[in-house]
Design a protein around this motif. Structure first.
Motif, mmCIF file in Angstrom:
data_model
loop_
_atom_site.group_PDB
_atom_site.id
_atom_site.type_symbol
_atom_site.label_atom_id
_atom_site.label_comp_id
_atom_site.label_asym_id
_atom_site.label_seq_id
_atom_site.Cartn_x
_atom_site.Cartn_y
_atom_site.Cartn_z
ATOM 1 N N GLN A 66 1.028 -1.137 0.105
ATOM 2 C CA GLN A 66 0.067 0.175 0.041
ATOM 3 C C GLN A 66 0.747 1.115 -0.214
ATOM 4 O OE1 GLN A 66 -2.678 -0.363 3.297
ATOM 5 N NE2 GLN A 66 -3.863 -2.080 2.592
ATOM 6 N N GLU A 67 2.117 1.072 0.605
ATOM 7 C CA GLU A 67 2.889 2.336 0.719
ATOM 8 C C GLU A 67 3.793 2.685 -0.541
ATOM 9 O OE1 GLU A 67 5.059 1.871 4.278
ATOM 10 O OE2 GLU A 67 3.339 2.011 5.532
ATOM 11 N N LYS A 68 3.755 1.387 -1.229
ATOM 12 C CA LYS A 68 4.811 1.601 -2.529
ATOM 13 C C LYS A 68 3.699 1.758 -3.837
ATOM 14 C CE LYS A 68 8.086 -0.900 -5.274
ATOM 15 N NZ LYS A 68 8.643 -1.943 -5.335
ATOM 16 N N VAL A 69 4.290 2.823 -4.329
ATOM 17 C CA VAL A 69 3.358 3.261 -5.729
ATOM 18 C C VAL A 69 4.172 2.866 -6.948
ATOM 19 C CG1 VAL A 69 2.455 5.187 -7.047
ATOM 20 C CG2 VAL A 69 2.312 5.115 -4.463
ATOM 21 N N GLU A 70 3.434 2.015 -7.875
ATOM 22 C CA GLU A 70 4.195 1.913 -9.169
ATOM 23 C C GLU A 70 3.344 2.395 -10.090
ATOM 24 O OE1 GLU A 70 4.617 -2.451 -10.141
ATOM 25 O OE2 GLU A 70 5.020 -2.791 -7.676
ATOM 26 N N TYR A 71 4.382 2.910 -11.024
ATOM 27 C CA TYR A 71 3.629 3.757 -12.091
ATOM 28 C C TYR A 71 3.696 3.087 -13.340
ATOM 29 C CZ TYR A 71 4.258 7.606 -8.793
ATOM 30 O OH TYR A 71 4.172 8.386 -7.896
ATOM 31 N N LYS A 72 2.735 3.581 -14.383
ATOM 32 C CA LYS A 72 2.600 2.794 -15.700
ATOM 33 C C LYS A 72 3.777 2.631 -16.366
ATOM 34 C CE LYS A 72 -2.250 3.218 -16.205
ATOM 35 N NZ LYS A 72 -3.593 3.885 -16.932
ATOM 36 N N LYS A 73 4.567 4.014 -16.396
ATOM 37 C CA LYS A 73 5.859 3.854 -17.081
ATOM 38 C C LYS A 73 7.269 4.116 -16.097
ATOM 39 C CE LYS A 73 8.927 6.131 -20.360
ATOM 40 N NZ LYS A 73 9.162 5.609 -21.584
ATOM 41 N N ASN A 74 7.854 3.088 -16.151
ATOM 42 C CA ASN A 74 9.223 2.912 -15.501
ATOM 43 C C ASN A 74 10.179 3.762 -15.549
ATOM 44 O OD1 ASN A 74 10.727 1.914 -13.130
ATOM 45 N ND2 ASN A 74 11.185 -0.071 -14.299
ATOM 46 N N ILE A 75 10.444 4.786 -14.793
ATOM 47 C CA ILE A 75 11.701 5.534 -15.032
ATOM 48 C C ILE A 75 12.405 5.768 -13.486
ATOM 49 C CG2 ILE A 75 10.919 6.955 -16.832
ATOM 50 C CD1 ILE A 75 10.355 9.237 -14.787
ATOM 51 N N ASP A 76 13.526 6.242 -13.584
ATOM 52 C CA ASP A 76 14.336 6.604 -12.202
ATOM 53 C C ASP A 76 13.591 7.473 -11.325
ATOM 54 O OD1 ASP A 76 16.818 6.238 -10.821
ATOM 55 O OD2 ASP A 76 17.153 8.279 -11.065
ATOM 56 N N ASP A 77 13.702 7.203 -9.951
ATOM 57 C CA ASP A 77 12.777 8.001 -9.064
ATOM 58 C C ASP A 77 13.218 9.252 -8.893
ATOM 59 O OD1 ASP A 77 10.814 5.889 -8.513
ATOM 60 O OD2 ASP A 77 12.103 5.229 -6.621
ATOM 61 N N SER A 78 14.547 9.527 -8.937
ATOM 62 C CA SER A 78 15.121 10.926 -9.086
ATOM 63 C C SER A 78 14.742 11.760 -10.166
ATOM 64 C CB SER A 78 16.674 10.603 -9.115
ATOM 65 O OG SER A 78 17.041 10.295 -10.250
ATOM 66 N N LEU A 79 14.338 11.180 -11.703
ATOM 67 C CA LEU A 79 13.710 11.785 -12.702
ATOM 68 C C LEU A 79 12.549 12.317 -12.361
ATOM 69 C CD1 LEU A 79 14.273 12.821 -15.335
ATOM 70 C CD2 LEU A 79 13.623 10.581 -16.336
ATOM 71 N N ARG A 80 11.897 11.338 -11.827
ATOM 72 C CA ARG A 80 10.151 11.589 -11.592
ATOM 73 C C ARG A 80 10.104 12.728 -10.809
ATOM 74 N NH1 ARG A 80 8.416 6.920 -10.955
ATOM 75 N NH2 ARG A 80 7.502 6.570 -13.103
ATOM 76 N N GLN A 81 10.891 12.810 -9.500
ATOM 77 C CA GLN A 81 10.976 13.707 -8.632
ATOM 78 C C GLN A 81 11.248 15.216 -9.355
ATOM 79 O OE1 GLN A 81 13.405 12.598 -5.397
ATOM 80 N NE2 GLN A 81 11.887 10.916 -4.661
ATOM 81 N N PHE A 82 12.311 15.116 -10.133
ATOM 82 C CA PHE A 82 12.747 16.365 -10.764
ATOM 83 C C PHE A 82 11.567 16.774 -11.804
ATOM 84 C CE2 PHE A 82 14.599 17.992 -14.614
ATOM 85 C CZ PHE A 82 15.231 19.267 -14.136
ATOM 86 N N LEU A 83 10.775 15.762 -12.340
ATOM 87 C CA LEU A 83 9.886 16.372 -13.280
ATOM 88 C C LEU A 83 8.362 16.640 -12.611
ATOM 89 C CD1 LEU A 83 10.153 13.392 -15.953
ATOM 90 C CD2 LEU A 83 10.900 15.948 -16.211
ATOM 91 N N GLU A 84 8.371 16.193 -11.271
ATOM 92 C CA GLU A 84 7.062 16.660 -10.629
ATOM 93 C C GLU A 84 6.932 18.059 -9.996
ATOM 94 O OE1 GLU A 84 6.899 13.689 -7.548
ATOM 95 O OE2 GLU A 84 5.551 12.123 -8.808
ATOM 96 N N VAL A 85 6.320 18.794 -11.090
ATOM 97 C CA VAL A 85 6.377 20.222 -10.596
ATOM 98 C C VAL A 85 4.685 20.561 -10.540
ATOM 99 C CG1 VAL A 85 8.587 21.037 -11.464
ATOM 100 C CG2 VAL A 85 6.659 21.094 -13.064
ATOM 101 N N PRO A 86 4.485 21.598 -9.615
ATOM 102 C CA PRO A 86 2.955 21.998 -9.750
ATOM 103 C C PRO A 86 2.668 22.578 -11.038
ATOM 104 C CG PRO A 86 4.340 22.938 -7.831
ATOM 105 C CD PRO A 86 5.354 22.275 -8.659
ATOM 106 N N THR A 87 1.522 22.194 -11.384
ATOM 107 C CA THR A 87 1.022 22.717 -12.747
ATOM 108 C C THR A 87 -0.312 23.316 -12.069
ATOM 109 O OG1 THR A 87 0.077 20.629 -13.270
ATOM 110 C CG2 THR A 87 2.129 21.165 -14.235
ATOM 111 N N SER A 88 -0.792 24.195 -13.045
ATOM 112 C CA SER A 88 -2.128 24.844 -12.804
ATOM 113 C C SER A 88 -2.777 25.021 -14.188
ATOM 114 C CB SER A 88 -1.983 26.189 -12.039
ATOM 115 O OG SER A 88 -1.087 27.198 -12.794
ATOM 116 N N GLY A 89 -3.820 24.329 -14.237
ATOM 117 C CA GLY A 89 -4.630 24.374 -15.606
ATOM 118 C C GLY A 89 -3.917 23.681 -16.741
ATOM 119 N N CYS A 90 -2.924 22.899 -16.576
ATOM 120 C CA CYS A 90 -2.244 22.218 -17.876
ATOM 121 C C CYS A 90 -2.978 21.104 -18.518
ATOM 122 C CB CYS A 90 -0.951 21.880 -17.566
ATOM 123 S SG CYS A 90 0.162 23.218 -17.394
#
Length: 90
Positions: A66-90
């Motif tokens: 339950q604590e571990k999230v798996e995503y449909k596209k597998n990429i490095d966690d550090s890249l996913r964190q880098f890419l996760e930026v707040p968006t508004s209305g995108c």
């Protein structure tokens, strides 16, 4: 072998690379000439941020799953964190 072209102004990556290191290498190809202002873009698929559906069967689920999230596209966690930026209305 990397591209050693000094006047690259724009780098556009279509699709998420597998790691942050790969993205930094590719983005770093822009702006090698200090006289130009360069920019790098990465365009990623929605699947990078969409979690996989987990089984709801009680025998399959446990607290660790339950604590571990798996995503449909597998990429490095550090890249996913880098890419996760707040968006508004995108």
């Amino acid at each position: 072998q990397g591209a050693d072209i000094p006047d690259i102004e724009v780098v556009i990556q279509f699709g998420a690379p597998l790691s942050l290191n790969i993205w930094v290498q590719r983005a770093g190809r822009a702006g090698r000439n200090l006289a130009i202002q360069a920019v790098a873009y990465v365009l990623v698929e929605k699947s990078v941020f969409q979690p996989k559906k987990l089984s709801t069967h009680p025998q399959v689920l446990d607290l660790a799953d339950q604590e571990k999230v798996e995503y449909k596209k597998n990429i490095d966690d550090s890249l996913r964190q880098f890419l996760e930026v707040p968006t508004s209305g995108c």
